[in-house]
Design a protein around this motif. Structure first.
Motif, PDB file in Angstrom:
ATOM      1  N   GLU A   1      -7.782   5.053  -5.178  1.00  0.00           N
ATOM      2  CA  GLU A   1      -8.832   6.066  -5.038  1.00  0.00           C
ATOM      3  C   GLU A   1     -10.046   5.559  -4.257  1.00  0.00           C
ATOM      4  OE1 GLU A   1      -9.691   7.275  -9.025  1.00  0.00           O
ATOM      5  OE2 GLU A   1      -7.812   8.399  -9.208  1.00  0.00           O
ATOM      6  N   GLY A   2     -10.238   4.260  -4.220  1.00  0.00           N
ATOM      7  CA  GLY A   2     -11.402   3.691  -3.534  1.00  0.00           C
ATOM      8  C   GLY A   2     -11.067   3.218  -2.133  1.00  0.00           C
ATOM      9  N   PRO A   3     -10.795   1.927  -1.978  1.00  0.00           N
ATOM     10  CA  PRO A   3     -10.585   1.364  -0.637  1.00  0.00           C
ATOM     11  C   PRO A   3      -9.437   1.995   0.144  1.00  0.00           C
ATOM     12  CG  PRO A   3     -10.843  -0.383  -2.260  1.00  0.00           C
ATOM     13  CD  PRO A   3     -10.792   0.902  -3.010  1.00  0.00           C
ATOM     14  N   MET A   4      -8.330   2.307  -0.520  1.00  0.00           N
ATOM     15  CA  MET A   4      -7.209   2.886   0.229  1.00  0.00           C
ATOM     16  C   MET A   4      -7.533   4.282   0.743  1.00  0.00           C
ATOM     17  SD  MET A   4      -3.768   1.492  -1.685  1.00  0.00           S
ATOM     18  CE  MET A   4      -2.757   2.643  -0.773  1.00  0.00           C
TER      19      MET A   4
ATOM     20  N   ALA B   1      -8.486   5.688   9.219  1.00  0.00           N
ATOM     21  CA  ALA B   1      -7.297   5.746  10.081  1.00  0.00           C
ATOM     22  C   ALA B   1      -7.141   7.127  10.713  1.00  0.00           C
ATOM     23  CB  ALA B   1      -6.047   5.388   9.278  1.00  0.00           C
ATOM     24  N   VAL B   2      -7.440   8.178   9.971  1.00  0.00           N
ATOM     25  CA  VAL B   2      -7.370   9.528  10.532  1.00  0.00           C
ATOM     26  C   VAL B   2      -8.422   9.703  11.621  1.00  0.00           C
ATOM     27  CG1 VAL B   2      -7.755  11.971   9.996  1.00  0.00           C
ATOM     28  CG2 VAL B   2      -6.307  10.593   8.506  1.00  0.00           C
ATOM     29  N   GLU B   3      -9.640   9.222  11.357  1.00  0.00           N
ATOM     30  CA  GLU B   3     -10.739   9.367  12.320  1.00  0.00           C
ATOM     31  C   GLU B   3     -10.575   8.483  13.560  1.00  0.00           C
ATOM     32  OE1 GLU B   3     -14.589   8.847  10.535  1.00  0.00           O
ATOM     33  OE2 GLU B   3     -14.024  10.052   8.793  1.00  0.00           O
ATOM     34  N   HIS B   4     -10.038   7.283  13.398  1.00  0.00           N
ATOM     35  CA  HIS B   4     -10.038   6.305  14.487  1.00  0.00           C
ATOM     36  C   HIS B   4      -8.652   5.819  14.888  1.00  0.00           C
ATOM     37  CE1 HIS B   4     -14.379   6.067  14.185  1.00  0.00           C
ATOM     38  NE2 HIS B   4     -14.241   5.951  12.877  1.00  0.00           N
ATOM     39  N   GLY B   5      -7.621   6.383  14.294  1.00  0.00           N
ATOM     40  CA  GLY B   5      -6.265   5.919  14.567  1.00  0.00           C
ATOM     41  C   GLY B   5      -5.866   6.010  16.024  1.00  0.00           C
ATOM     42  N   ASP B   6      -6.237   7.106  16.692  1.00  0.00           N
ATOM     43  CA  ASP B   6      -5.892   7.245  18.108  1.00  0.00           C
ATOM     44  C   ASP B   6      -6.565   6.166  18.943  1.00  0.00           C
ATOM     45  OD1 ASP B   6      -4.287   9.415  17.579  1.00  0.00           O
ATOM     46  OD2 ASP B   6      -5.827  10.901  18.088  1.00  0.00           O
ATOM     47  N   GLU B   7      -7.834   5.886  18.657  1.00  0.00           N
ATOM     48  CA  GLU B   7      -8.551   4.827  19.379  1.00  0.00           C
ATOM     49  C   GLU B   7      -7.887   3.472  19.155  1.00  0.00           C
ATOM     50  OE1 GLU B   7     -12.954   4.907  18.824  1.00  0.00           O
ATOM     51  OE2 GLU B   7     -12.437   6.637  17.571  1.00  0.00           O
ATOM     52  N   LEU B   8      -7.497   3.216  17.934  1.00  0.00           N
ATOM     53  CA  LEU B   8      -6.858   1.955  17.593  1.00  0.00           C
ATOM     54  C   LEU B   8      -5.540   1.801  18.346  1.00  0.00           C
ATOM     55  CD1 LEU B   8      -6.808  -0.618  15.844  1.00  0.00           C
ATOM     56  CD2 LEU B   8      -5.712   0.747  14.062  1.00  0.00           C
ATOM     57  N   LEU B   9      -4.722   2.850  18.340  1.00  0.00           N
ATOM     58  CA  LEU B   9      -3.440   2.800  19.047  1.00  0.00           C
ATOM     59  C   LEU B   9      -3.625   2.647  20.544  1.00  0.00           C
ATOM     60  CD1 LEU B   9      -1.442   5.502  17.056  1.00  0.00           C
ATOM     61  CD2 LEU B   9      -1.209   3.008  16.926  1.00  0.00           C
TER      62      LEU B   9
ATOM     63  N   PRO C   1       0.810  -1.218   0.000  1.00  0.00           N
ATOM     64  CA  PRO C   1       0.000   0.000   0.000  1.00  0.00           C
ATOM     65  C   PRO C   1       0.847   1.274   0.000  1.00  0.00           C
ATOM     66  CG  PRO C   1      -0.631  -1.446   1.832  1.00  0.00           C
ATOM     67  CD  PRO C   1       0.543  -2.053   1.172  1.00  0.00           C
ATOM     68  N   VAL C   2       2.029   1.202   0.605  1.00  0.00           N
ATOM     69  CA  VAL C   2       2.908   2.378   0.645  1.00  0.00           C
ATOM     70  C   VAL C   2       3.380   2.724  -0.771  1.00  0.00           C
ATOM     71  CG1 VAL C   2       5.090   3.290   1.548  1.00  0.00           C
ATOM     72  CG2 VAL C   2       3.628   1.868   3.007  1.00  0.00           C
ATOM     73  N   VAL C   3       3.800   1.725  -1.518  1.00  0.00           N
ATOM     74  CA  VAL C   3       4.252   1.955  -2.898  1.00  0.00           C
ATOM     75  C   VAL C   3       3.085   2.427  -3.757  1.00  0.00           C
ATOM     76  CG1 VAL C   3       5.177   0.829  -4.973  1.00  0.00           C
ATOM     77  CG2 VAL C   3       6.218   0.382  -2.735  1.00  0.00           C
TER      78      VAL C   3
ATOM     79  N   ALA D   1     -10.576   5.338   1.492  1.00  0.00           N
ATOM     80  CA  ALA D   1     -11.523   5.120   2.589  1.00  0.00           C
ATOM     81  C   ALA D   1     -10.789   4.644   3.842  1.00  0.00           C
ATOM     82  CB  ALA D   1     -12.581   4.101   2.172  1.00  0.00           C
ATOM     83  N   LEU D   2      -9.839   3.734   3.679  1.00  0.00           N
ATOM     84  CA  LEU D   2      -9.063   3.256   4.827  1.00  0.00           C
ATOM     85  C   LEU D   2      -8.249   4.398   5.440  1.00  0.00           C
ATOM     86  CD1 LEU D   2      -8.164   0.915   6.620  1.00  0.00           C
ATOM     87  CD2 LEU D   2      -6.376   0.426   4.929  1.00  0.00           C
ATOM     88  N   GLY D   3      -7.699   5.260   4.609  1.00  0.00           N
ATOM     89  CA  GLY D   3      -6.965   6.425   5.109  1.00  0.00           C
ATOM     90  C   GLY D   3      -7.846   7.350   5.927  1.00  0.00           C
TER      91      GLY D   3
END
Length: 125
Positions: A96-99, A106-114, A30-32, A101-103
């Motif tokens: 443009e689609g799933p990645m 991650a911005v919205e819920h990343g702190d909760e996940l960590l 995904p990074v590449v 949306a996943l991004g």
């Protein structure tokens, strides 16, 4: 439901969902893909933009993404030879689609996940 779809639910290894989620099984894929979202890049520029990726890992990642049709390789007929890698239309649709949306997720819920991961690591188990 077709016989193939029914069989897919029994043997998840052969289903489209498994094929799609395998695209995220390798850390660097995904990074590449994200690095190529704005256009084709030469290997050196790609490696510089990503940072922290070894040449071998970048090579393996590009080969894997080429093999599944997400990236293409364009060799320019010049001296010295120049090769660029870019997203195919399939790769662009994934970015443009799933990645995307996943991004957003991650911005919205990343702190909760960590926090949940850190809490689990602190709790003996």
């Amino acid at each position: 439901m077709t016989d193939r779809e029914a069989h897919c639910y029994e043997l998840v290894a052969d289903c489209r969902l498994r094929a799609a989620t395998d695209l995220f099984a390798h850390t660097w894929d995904p990074v590449v893909l994200a690095a190529l979202r704005t256009g084709p890049r030469r290997r050196r520029a790609l490696r510089t933009e990503i940072g922290g990726i070894s040449d071998k890992v970048l090579t393996d990642t590009l080969h894997r993404l080429l093999a599944v049709g997400l990236v293409d390789r364009h060799a320019h007929a010049e001296a010295p030879p120049r090769v660029e890698y870019g997203l195919t239309s399939l790769g662009q649709s994934l970015v443009e689609g799933p990645m995307t949306a996943l991004g957003r997720w991650a911005v919205e819920h990343g702190d909760e996940l960590l926090e949940a991961q850190e809490s689990a690591a602190r709790t003996p188990g």
